[in-house]
Design a protein around this motif. Structure first.
Motif, short mmCIF file in Angstrom:
data_model
loop_
_atom_site.label_atom_id
_atom_site.label_comp_id
_atom_site.label_asym_id
_atom_site.label_seq_id
_atom_site.Cartn_x
_atom_site.Cartn_y
_atom_site.Cartn_z
N THR A 37 0.82 -1.21 0.00
CA THR A 37 0.00 0.00 0.00
C THR A 37 0.85 1.26 0.00
O THR A 37 2.02 1.24 0.38
CB THR A 37 -0.98 0.00 1.19
OG1 THR A 37 -0.23 -0.13 2.40
CG2 THR A 37 -1.96 -1.15 1.08
N LYS A 38 0.26 2.36 -0.41
CA LYS A 38 0.99 3.59 -0.70
C LYS A 38 1.62 4.28 0.50
O LYS A 38 2.66 4.88 0.37
CB LYS A 38 0.07 4.58 -1.42
CG LYS A 38 -0.23 4.16 -2.85
CD LYS A 38 -1.30 5.04 -3.45
CE LYS A 38 -1.67 4.55 -4.85
NZ LYS A 38 -2.80 5.28 -5.40
N LYS A 39 0.96 4.18 1.66
CA LYS A 39 1.43 4.98 2.80
C LYS A 39 2.66 4.40 3.49
O LYS A 39 3.04 4.85 4.56
CB LYS A 39 0.29 5.16 3.81
CG LYS A 39 -0.23 3.87 4.39
CD LYS A 39 -1.60 4.11 5.05
CE LYS A 39 -2.21 2.81 5.52
NZ LYS A 39 -2.54 1.94 4.38
#
Ligand code: GDP
Ligand code: FE
Ligand code: FE
Ligand code: FE
Length: 196
Positions: free
Chosen positions: A193-195
């Motif tokens: 995921t991006k975070k």
């Protein structure tokens, strides 16, 4: 095919013979290719090539062990009893470590953990975990839409490969309405995921 006799009292020939006897030829050839791909990824990532080659070779050792034998081992050998609600897709890594210790006499923690994690990944993964996890996904016999991209990403950066595989596997499992093993899901949150 030869494995350095560092991680088991059994000879390389004995390990190969036991592996061959425990699965069909198609699965055996997959294990040989995962071993070779693990060696290649180890070299690229400054990891012990011989150790990675052995871990890759044995990763699916228990894939074809009968279900009844798995159930008995889960009940009697201290495994999480929730595993009884799953199947051999999940068992052959986590519970497969029991058969590898018992039959192949491999006790090295890093190798056993890499086998344990090779199907689902995990929140924390060692270099060897990532090598076997990715070698299994991109070995030359794999042919699925996206495998070439997976190879390119993995050879450029091992961690990015892990993120790619978890997203790919999860979306495929969900598309087919399969149950997601919680560890697969947690690993996806960490690696894909991006975070991050
Ligand atoms: P293989 O042993 O070389 O075929 O490959 P793996 O050990 O990586 O995967 C075995 C199977 O488990 C594959 O079909 C995966 O899609 C499946 N699998 C991986 N994670 C999960 C999960 O969370 N839930 C379920 N139901 N299956 C999973
Ligand atoms: Fe597997
Ligand atoms: Fe895998
Ligand atoms: Fe495999």
């Amino acid at each position: 095919l030869f494995f350095k006799e560092t991680y088991s009292p059994l000879s390389s020939d004995e390990i190969i013979a036991k592996e061959k006897a425990n699965m069909d030829n198609k699965r055996f050839k997959h294990c040989v290719r995962v071993s070779e791909t693990s060696r290649k990824l180890a070299k690229l990532n400054n990891y012990d090539e011989d150790k990675a080659a052995l871990a890759g070779f044995v990763h699916d050792y228990a894939k074809q062990v009968p279900k009844e034998e798995y159930r008995k081992v889960i009940k009697t050998q201290g495994f999480d009893q929730d595993l009884l609600n799953w199947n051999r897709s999940i068992w052959h890594g986590i519970v497969g470590t029991y058969f590898i210790k018992r039959d192949l006499k491999i006790t090295d923690k890093e190798i056993l953990t890499a086998v344990d994690r090779h199907t689902t990944g995990d929140v924390k993964m060692t270099t060897l975990d990532k090598i076997v996890f990715m070698a299994d996904f991109i070995e030359p016999g794999r042919d699925f839409p996206g495998v070439d991209e997976a190879r390119k990403i993995t050879f450029a950066n091992l961690d990015d490969g892990v993120g790619f595989q978890l997203a790919h596997t999860l979306s495929y499992l969900i598309k087919d309405r399969n149950k997601i093993y919680p560890r697969t899901f947690k690993a996806y949150n960490v690696w894909s995921t991006k975070k991050k």
